[in-house]
Design a protein around this motif. Sequence first.
Motif, PDB file in Angstrom:
ATOM      1  N   ALA A  67       0.841  -1.196   0.000  1.00 54.25           N
ATOM      2  CA  ALA A  67       0.000   0.000   0.000  1.00 54.25           C
ATOM      3  C   ALA A  67       0.877   1.247   0.000  1.00 54.25           C
ATOM      4  CB  ALA A  67      -0.895   0.007   1.234  1.00 54.25           C
ATOM      5  N   HIS A  68       0.374   2.286  -0.599  1.00 50.20           N
ATOM      6  CA  HIS A  68       1.008   3.596  -0.494  1.00 50.20           C
ATOM      7  C   HIS A  68       0.994   3.984   0.989  1.00 50.20           C
ATOM      8  CE1 HIS A  68      -0.958   3.333  -4.428  1.00 50.20           C
ATOM      9  NE2 HIS A  68      -0.121   4.247  -4.895  1.00 50.20           N
ATOM     10  N   GLY A  69       2.060   4.589   1.452  1.00 50.03           N
ATOM     11  CA  GLY A  69       2.071   5.059   2.837  1.00 50.03           C
ATOM     12  C   GLY A  69       0.930   6.016   3.117  1.00 50.03           C
ATOM     13  N   PHE A  70       0.654   6.891   2.138  1.00 49.41           N
ATOM     14  CA  PHE A  70      -0.428   7.851   2.331  1.00 49.41           C
ATOM     15  C   PHE A  70      -1.807   7.189   2.311  1.00 49.41           C
ATOM     16  CE2 PHE A  70       2.431  11.469   0.679  1.00 49.41           C
ATOM     17  CZ  PHE A  70       2.879  11.746   1.963  1.00 49.41           C
ATOM     18  N   LEU A  71      -1.941   6.045   1.648  1.00 51.67           N
ATOM     19  CA  LEU A  71      -3.193   5.285   1.735  1.00 51.67           C
ATOM     20  C   LEU A  71      -3.384   4.806   3.171  1.00 51.67           C
ATOM     21  CD1 LEU A  71      -5.675   3.627   0.971  1.00 51.67           C
ATOM     22  CD2 LEU A  71      -4.144   1.926  -0.041  1.00 51.67           C
ATOM     23  N   THR A  72      -2.338   4.239   3.743  1.00 54.11           N
ATOM     24  CA  THR A  72      -2.418   3.786   5.134  1.00 54.11           C
ATOM     25  C   THR A  72      -2.769   4.952   6.043  1.00 54.11           C
ATOM     26  OG1 THR A  72      -0.781   2.074   4.651  1.00 54.11           O
ATOM     27  CG2 THR A  72      -1.181   2.579   6.972  1.00 54.11           C
ATOM     28  N   MET A  73      -2.101   6.088   5.834  1.00 54.85           N
ATOM     29  CA  MET A  73      -2.384   7.279   6.633  1.00 54.85           C
ATOM     30  C   MET A  73      -3.835   7.718   6.471  1.00 54.85           C
ATOM     31  SD  MET A  73      -0.882  11.105   6.224  1.00 54.85           S
ATOM     32  CE  MET A  73      -1.966  11.355   4.832  1.00 54.85           C
ATOM     33  N   SER A  74      -4.361   7.650   5.250  1.00 54.63           N
ATOM     34  CA  SER A  74      -5.724   8.110   5.006  1.00 54.63           C
ATOM     35  C   SER A  74      -6.760   7.257   5.733  1.00 54.63           C
ATOM     36  CB  SER A  74      -6.022   8.151   3.505  1.00 54.63           C
ATOM     37  OG  SER A  74      -6.172   6.854   2.978  1.00 54.63           O
ATOM     38  N   MET A  75      -6.406   6.053   6.104  1.00 52.51           N
ATOM     39  CA  MET A  75      -7.314   5.185   6.838  1.00 52.51           C
ATOM     40  C   MET A  75      -7.538   5.676   8.272  1.00 52.51           C
ATOM     41  SD  MET A  75      -8.259   2.978   4.604  1.00 52.51           S
ATOM     42  CE  MET A  75      -9.124   1.833   5.672  1.00 52.51           C
ATOM     43  N   LEU A  76      -6.705   6.612   8.730  1.00 50.97           N
ATOM     44  CA  LEU A  76      -6.868   7.131  10.087  1.00 50.97           C
ATOM     45  C   LEU A  76      -8.251   7.730  10.303  1.00 50.97           C
ATOM     46  CD1 LEU A  76      -3.404   8.843  10.733  1.00 50.97           C
ATOM     47  CD2 LEU A  76      -4.215   6.636  11.573  1.00 50.97           C
ATOM     48  N   SER A  77      -8.799   8.363   9.279  1.00 50.25           N
ATOM     49  CA  SER A  77     -10.119   8.986   9.452  1.00 50.25           C
ATOM     50  C   SER A  77     -11.176   7.966   9.831  1.00 50.25           C
ATOM     51  CB  SER A  77     -10.524   9.723   8.178  1.00 50.25           C
ATOM     52  OG  SER A  77      -9.687  10.828   7.963  1.00 50.25           O
ATOM     53  N   VAL A  78     -11.333   6.926   9.034  1.00 50.24           N
ATOM     54  CA  VAL A  78     -12.365   5.935   9.326  1.00 50.24           C
ATOM     55  C   VAL A  78     -12.086   5.238  10.657  1.00 50.24           C
ATOM     56  CG1 VAL A  78     -11.362   3.985   8.035  1.00 50.24           C
ATOM     57  CG2 VAL A  78     -13.827   4.132   8.348  1.00 50.24           C
ATOM     58  N   MET A  79     -10.824   4.995  10.950  1.00 50.65           N
ATOM     59  CA  MET A  79     -10.485   4.354  12.225  1.00 50.65           C
ATOM     60  C   MET A  79     -10.853   5.259  13.402  1.00 50.65           C
ATOM     61  SD  MET A  79      -6.771   2.765  11.362  1.00 50.65           S
ATOM     62  CE  MET A  79      -6.489   1.705   9.968  1.00 50.65           C
ATOM     63  N   SER A  80     -10.596   6.550  13.258  1.00 48.38           N
ATOM     64  CA  SER A  80     -10.901   7.470  14.357  1.00 48.38           C
ATOM     65  C   SER A  80     -12.405   7.585  14.591  1.00 48.38           C
ATOM     66  CB  SER A  80     -10.290   8.845  14.107  1.00 48.38           C
ATOM     67  OG  SER A  80     -10.979   9.545  13.087  1.00 48.38           O
ATOM     68  N   TYR A  81     -13.199   7.515  13.508  1.00 54.54           N
ATOM     69  CA  TYR A  81     -14.650   7.571  13.670  1.00 54.54           C
ATOM     70  C   TYR A  81     -15.158   6.416  14.529  1.00 54.54           C
ATOM     71  CZ  TYR A  81     -14.840  11.045   9.900  1.00 54.54           C
ATOM     72  OH  TYR A  81     -14.683  12.159   9.127  1.00 54.54           O
ATOM     73  N   GLU A  82     -14.479   5.294  14.458  1.00 61.77           N
ATOM     74  CA  GLU A  82     -14.891   4.133  15.243  1.00 61.77           C
ATOM     75  C   GLU A  82     -14.544   4.275  16.721  1.00 61.77           C
ATOM     76  OE1 GLU A  82     -14.045   0.900  11.681  1.00 61.77           O
ATOM     77  OE2 GLU A  82     -12.997   0.702  13.569  1.00 61.77           O
ATOM     78  N   VAL A  83     -13.549   5.103  17.024  1.00 64.31           N
ATOM     79  CA  VAL A  83     -12.961   5.095  18.358  1.00 64.31           C
ATOM     80  C   VAL A  83     -13.157   6.403  19.131  1.00 64.31           C
ATOM     81  CG1 VAL A  83     -10.771   4.898  19.610  1.00 64.31           C
ATOM     82  CG2 VAL A  83     -11.219   3.415  17.650  1.00 64.31           C
ATOM     83  N   MET A  84     -12.886   7.511  18.494  1.00 71.57           N
ATOM     84  CA  MET A  84     -12.859   8.786  19.209  1.00 71.57           C
ATOM     85  C   MET A  84     -14.275   9.240  19.536  1.00 71.57           C
ATOM     86  SD  MET A  84      -9.651   9.245  19.570  1.00 71.57           S
ATOM     87  CE  MET A  84      -9.554  10.901  20.224  1.00 71.57           C
ATOM     88  N   PRO A  85     -14.501   9.721  20.756  1.00 70.47           N
ATOM     89  CA  PRO A  85     -15.851  10.149  21.141  1.00 70.47           C
ATOM     90  C   PRO A  85     -16.213  11.507  20.558  1.00 70.47           C
ATOM     91  CG  PRO A  85     -14.330  10.544  22.938  1.00 70.47           C
ATOM     92  CD  PRO A  85     -13.546   9.827  21.867  1.00 70.47           C
ATOM     93  N   ALA A  86     -17.500  11.700  20.337  1.00 67.87           N
ATOM     94  CA  ALA A  86     -18.013  13.021  19.991  1.00 67.87           C
ATOM     95  C   ALA A  86     -18.087  13.843  21.268  1.00 67.87           C
ATOM     96  CB  ALA A  86     -19.389  12.892  19.357  1.00 67.87           C
ATOM     97  N   ILE A  87     -17.884  15.134  21.141  1.00 68.36           N
ATOM     98  CA  ILE A  87     -17.952  16.033  22.296  1.00 68.36           C
ATOM     99  C   ILE A  87     -19.220  16.878  22.153  1.00 68.36           C
ATOM    100  CG2 ILE A  87     -16.791  17.859  23.583  1.00 68.36           C
ATOM    101  CD1 ILE A  87     -14.149  16.899  22.250  1.00 68.36           C
TER     102      ILE A  87
END
Length: 159
Positions: A67-87
């Motif tokens: 995978a492109h490194g930036f592809l891996t990096m771009s996955m951070l968004s979807v991963m964060s939606y699963e984990v980080m709480p809404a304020i």
Amino acid sequence: MNEIWKKPPITLEAYQAMVGKEIGVSSWHLIDQPRIDTYADVTADHQFIHVDPERAKQETAFGTTIAHGFLTMSMLSVMSYEVMPAIAGTTMGVNYGFDKLRFISPVRSGKRVRGRFVLAEAKLRKPNELQSRTNVTVEIEGEDKPALVADWLGLIYFA
């Protein structure tokens, strides 16, 4: 649907109390050849190590495409939606960039990755603007070394 939309929001004080703690770990996400090819098409980065499995097998130490490194990096968004709480009271959040981003290990086609999130900082810059720093490690299933580590900055705005 983003998982964050399914969770009830927490208070700003509760969010700030999470500083120094692991917030959570995302689900596994498959990085297969169709996803890599799509990313290559979107970014016009068709280097053979990403899009030519036969040549990558013959000419690289990876044994397959990666995978492109930036592809891996771009996955951070979807991963964060699963984990980080809404304020509660948030009107929007924006990506503010990275203080650190390192690609540690390549993600071979067909592997799964997940994100591990630790809230490192959450401070008000203005009464209605919070800057957060999240330490993220993207793990590769079955491998000892992570794909990447990052200090990810975000700005969260309140009404």
